[in-house]
Each structure stands twice: as C-alpha cells, then as structure tokens.
Design an enzyme around this catalytic site. Structure first.
Site, PDB file in Angstrom:
ATOM      1  N   HIS A 110     -14.458  18.789 -16.611  1.00 43.43           N
ATOM      2  CA  HIS A 110     -15.360  19.907 -16.307  1.00 43.43           C
ATOM      3  C   HIS A 110     -14.714  21.232 -16.679  1.00 43.43           C
ATOM      4  O   HIS A 110     -13.543  21.285 -17.029  1.00 43.43           O
ATOM      5  CB  HIS A 110     -15.826  19.882 -14.850  1.00 43.43           C
ATOM      6  CG  HIS A 110     -14.773  20.172 -13.822  1.00 43.43           C
ATOM      7  ND1 HIS A 110     -13.695  19.352 -13.604  1.00 43.43           N
ATOM      8  CD2 HIS A 110     -14.646  21.201 -12.934  1.00 43.43           C
ATOM      9  CE1 HIS A 110     -12.945  19.851 -12.632  1.00 43.43           C
ATOM     10  NE2 HIS A 110     -13.499  20.990 -12.214  1.00 43.43           N
TER      11      HIS A 110
ATOM     12  N   HIS B 131      -6.704  16.507  -7.992  1.00 38.58           N
ATOM     13  CA  HIS B 131      -5.905  17.351  -7.096  1.00 38.58           C
ATOM     14  C   HIS B 131      -5.186  16.547  -6.020  1.00 38.58           C
ATOM     15  O   HIS B 131      -5.674  15.501  -5.583  1.00 38.58           O
ATOM     16  CB  HIS B 131      -6.793  18.381  -6.380  1.00 38.58           C
ATOM     17  CG  HIS B 131      -7.311  19.463  -7.275  1.00 38.58           C
ATOM     18  ND1 HIS B 131      -6.618  20.625  -7.492  1.00 38.58           N
ATOM     19  CD2 HIS B 131      -8.445  19.558  -8.006  1.00 38.58           C
ATOM     20  CE1 HIS B 131      -7.315  21.403  -8.321  1.00 38.58           C
ATOM     21  NE2 HIS B 131      -8.433  20.771  -8.655  1.00 38.58           N
TER      22      HIS B 131
ATOM     23  N   ASP C  36     -12.882  16.605 -10.334  1.00 39.99           N
ATOM     24  CA  ASP C  36     -13.149  17.144  -9.002  1.00 39.99           C
ATOM     25  C   ASP C  36     -14.470  16.607  -8.438  1.00 39.99           C
ATOM     26  O   ASP C  36     -15.143  17.288  -7.658  1.00 39.99           O
ATOM     27  CB  ASP C  36     -13.181  18.682  -9.032  1.00 39.99           C
ATOM     28  CG  ASP C  36     -11.815  19.285  -9.354  1.00 39.99           C
ATOM     29  OD1 ASP C  36     -10.830  18.519  -9.449  1.00 39.99           O
ATOM     30  OD2 ASP C  36     -11.741  20.516  -9.520  1.00 39.99           O
TER      31      ASP C  36
ATOM     32  N   HIS D 239     -13.784  24.105 -15.220  1.00 37.24           N
ATOM     33  CA  HIS D 239     -12.909  25.008 -14.456  1.00 37.24           C
ATOM     34  C   HIS D 239     -11.562  25.184 -15.147  1.00 37.24           C
ATOM     35  O   HIS D 239     -11.022  24.256 -15.726  1.00 37.24           O
ATOM     36  CB  HIS D 239     -12.729  24.495 -13.021  1.00 37.24           C
ATOM     37  CG  HIS D 239     -13.945  24.730 -12.165  1.00 37.24           C
ATOM     38  ND1 HIS D 239     -14.237  23.974 -11.061  1.00 37.24           N
ATOM     39  CD2 HIS D 239     -14.941  25.647 -12.278  1.00 37.24           C
ATOM     40  CE1 HIS D 239     -15.364  24.426 -10.509  1.00 37.24           C
ATOM     41  NE2 HIS D 239     -15.812  25.430 -11.231  1.00 37.24           N
TER      42      HIS D 239
ATOM     43  N   HIS E 196     -19.988  19.170  -8.069  1.00 39.23           N
ATOM     44  CA  HIS E 196     -18.958  20.233  -8.023  1.00 39.23           C
ATOM     45  C   HIS E 196     -19.323  21.294  -9.056  1.00 39.23           C
ATOM     46  O   HIS E 196     -19.369  22.489  -8.757  1.00 39.23           O
ATOM     47  CB  HIS E 196     -17.606  19.585  -8.318  1.00 39.23           C
ATOM     48  CG  HIS E 196     -16.445  20.513  -8.445  1.00 39.23           C
ATOM     49  ND1 HIS E 196     -15.948  21.239  -7.389  1.00 39.23           N
ATOM     50  CD2 HIS E 196     -15.655  20.811  -9.505  1.00 39.23           C
ATOM     51  CE1 HIS E 196     -14.908  21.947  -7.806  1.00 39.23           C
ATOM     52  NE2 HIS E 196     -14.708  21.714  -9.086  1.00 39.23           N
TER      53      HIS E 196
ATOM     54  N   ASP F 216      -8.568  25.384 -14.224  1.00 41.91           N
ATOM     55  CA  ASP F 216      -7.418  24.534 -13.873  1.00 41.91           C
ATOM     56  C   ASP F 216      -7.561  23.112 -14.442  1.00 41.91           C
ATOM     57  O   ASP F 216      -6.777  22.224 -14.118  1.00 41.91           O
ATOM     58  CB  ASP F 216      -7.194  24.507 -12.354  1.00 41.91           C
ATOM     59  CG  ASP F 216      -8.367  23.933 -11.580  1.00 41.91           C
ATOM     60  OD1 ASP F 216      -9.520  24.322 -11.863  1.00 41.91           O
ATOM     61  OD2 ASP F 216      -8.139  23.073 -10.702  1.00 41.91           O
ATOM     62  N   HIS F 217      -8.560  22.912 -15.299  1.00 44.71           N
ATOM     63  CA  HIS F 217      -8.719  21.631 -16.003  1.00 44.71           C
ATOM     64  C   HIS F 217      -8.727  21.798 -17.521  1.00 44.71           C
ATOM     65  O   HIS F 217      -8.641  20.811 -18.245  1.00 44.71           O
ATOM     66  CB  HIS F 217      -9.993  20.917 -15.522  1.00 44.71           C
ATOM     67  CG  HIS F 217      -9.941  20.601 -14.052  1.00 44.71           C
ATOM     68  ND1 HIS F 217      -9.663  19.344 -13.565  1.00 44.71           N
ATOM     69  CD2 HIS F 217     -10.045  21.418 -12.966  1.00 44.71           C
ATOM     70  CE1 HIS F 217      -9.620  19.389 -12.234  1.00 44.71           C
ATOM     71  NE2 HIS F 217      -9.859  20.641 -11.859  1.00 44.71           N
TER      72      HIS F 217
HETATM   73 FE    FE Z   1      -9.954  21.631  -9.972  1.00 49.74          FE
HETATM   74 ZN    ZN Z   2     -12.962  22.164 -10.435  1.00 52.93          ZN
END
Ligand code: FE
Ligand code: ZN
Length: 259
Positions: A60, A175, A137, A62, A118, A64-65
C-alpha cells in the site's frame, strides 16, 4: 513440495517498528522484497546473503512501505509490482495489479488479494507454494490496521478473505505492534486460554528482542479479536446477542482506537 522447500522468507526490521520481507527462490536465485520502508537494512541483508533483488512488491501507498523503493530499484533494476488502483500514488509500477492477478518471483507464484480497509487499494500477496501471505497493514499479529480510508465492512470483508487461507499459512505483516495489540485483545477476551498462552510467548520473544512476526494464521484465528467478530466466544465475552460480523468488527475497531 519442491516449491515449498525452495522458498526462503527473511524478516527485515526497518525504521522504528516496520518489517519488510525477502522471498528467495533458491531454484532460480530470484529474490522479491515485500515493502520498502527504507533501503539501508534491506540492502545490508541482500549483501550479507549474496542475493540480487529481482522484484519489489508493494502492499500500500503509505510512506513507511514505499520510501526505499526508488533506491533499491536503481541499485538492482528490480521489477516493481503494486495495485493498479493506487498507481497514481505509488512509485512507477512495472506491473499494475488487481485481485486475482498473479505475481511471479522466479518459479514462485503469488496471488493478489484486495484487502482494502486501512487504505483503499491495499493488496496482500498470497504465495501458496511458500505457505505465506504478505498482509502489510491489513491483518497484523493480534491486530489489524487502523481504518484511515476504508470502512469497517470493507476491512471485515478483507479479513474474511485472509481468514479463509490454509490455517498453517505464515502471516507476514508490516509492523511490530504485537505487545500493544495483545493488551487490547486481552481486554476483549480475558478468558481466552489460547490468547493467554500466546501472550506469554510474545512477552518472552520481546524480552529477547525477537520479532513476533510472522505469525501463523490458525493462531490469529484463535486469538486475534479482529478475526473473531463472529466467533461465539468473543460475542459472549462482549455480551453481544447476535451473530456478529461487520457491526461487531466496527465496534471492536472503535474500542481499539480509544484503548
Ligand atoms: Fe505501516
Ligand atoms: Zn500503512
């Protein structure tokens, strides 16, 4: 099952509490990365193992990915796979995917699941031969991602798809939130004996600084409150009289946001 034996899965801790995963096909030498929170630790792992990155799979949009995608693509010339629905907000895709599409990593084959909730456009990658699903996530160890873009019924549907995979499937999620998720799970189902024993093992793992991810799907089904919104034991624990489902999932998700 030659293909099962040929797949090696490596968990790579990134940033403060993210996980990326490497899937290595020893038959062909192909190696895929699932999600790229940052390039550094992933590059170090590849170098240590002498692996060249052939593919990058994105769950996805975001940051942090995806923040490490461009550096890793540039270093390896890797092929990038991600959701067609999110093509406008992902790094440039070589393959734009929708539910049911196949991804190939050497001889290993994965199937795309739409697991929106999410975010809308969040996908998971199920590799039946490797016995693993990469959930980002969506489904997490003892938890699930917060509903930033999707609705509760949407996420509940996504979780039901994941729940239908074979019980021994490894759930490779994005995570290390498991301790906090566990405290919440216990507040919902304090009498769940599978949960109590799992929490002991999780606490021991974290004391030793070991990851609690991947987890096993059958264990998530027995202990993760977000997969149990229609389970008689959970419904009894929260005093819900009906069959449960999306509305109970929504209620549990709301409680977690306030926990
Ligand atoms: Fe994340
Ligand atoms: Zn995320």
């Amino acid at each position: 099952m030659v293909k099962h034996q040929a797949a090696e899965i490596v968990t790579v801790p990134c940033l403060a509490d993210n996980y990326a995963f490497l899937i290595h096909d020893s038959a062909t030498g192909a190696t895929a990365l699932v999600d790229a929170p940052e390039a550094g630790p992933i590059q170090s792992e590849l170098t240590a193992r002498g692996w060249r990155l052939t593919d990058i799979l994105i769950t996805h949009h975001h940051h942090d990915h995806i923040d490490g995608v461009e550096a890793l693509r540039a270093a390896h010339g890797a092929t990038v796979w991600g959701a067609a629905a999110d093509a406008h907000r992902l790094p440039a895709l070589d393959h734009a995917l929708a539910e049911g599409d196949r991804v190939s990593v050497g001889d290993l084959e994965g199937v795309v699941l739409d697991v929106s909730g999410h975010t809308v456009g969040h996908i998971a990658f199920h590799f039946p031969g490797a016995g693993a699903v990469f959930t980002g996530d969506s489904l997490m160890a003892l938890g699930c991602g917060r509903l930033f873009e999707g609705t509760a019924p949407m996420m509940w549907k996504s979780l039901q798809k994941l729940r239908a995979l074979p019980g021994q499937t490894l759930v490779c999620s994005g995570h290390e939130y498991t301790m906090a998720n566990g405290r919440f799970a216990q507040s919902i189902e304090p009498e769940n004996s599978d949960l109590i024993s799992r929490l002991e093992r999780i606490a021991a793992a974290r004391r030793d600084d070991r990851p609690t991810v991947p987890s096993v799907l059958s264990e998530e089904i027995a202990t993760n409150p977000f997969l149990r919104a229609d389970h008689p034991d959970l419904l009894a624990a929260i005093g819900h009289g009906g069959d449960g489902g999306a509305a109970v999932f929504a209620d549990i998700r709301r409680r977690k946001d306030q926990f």
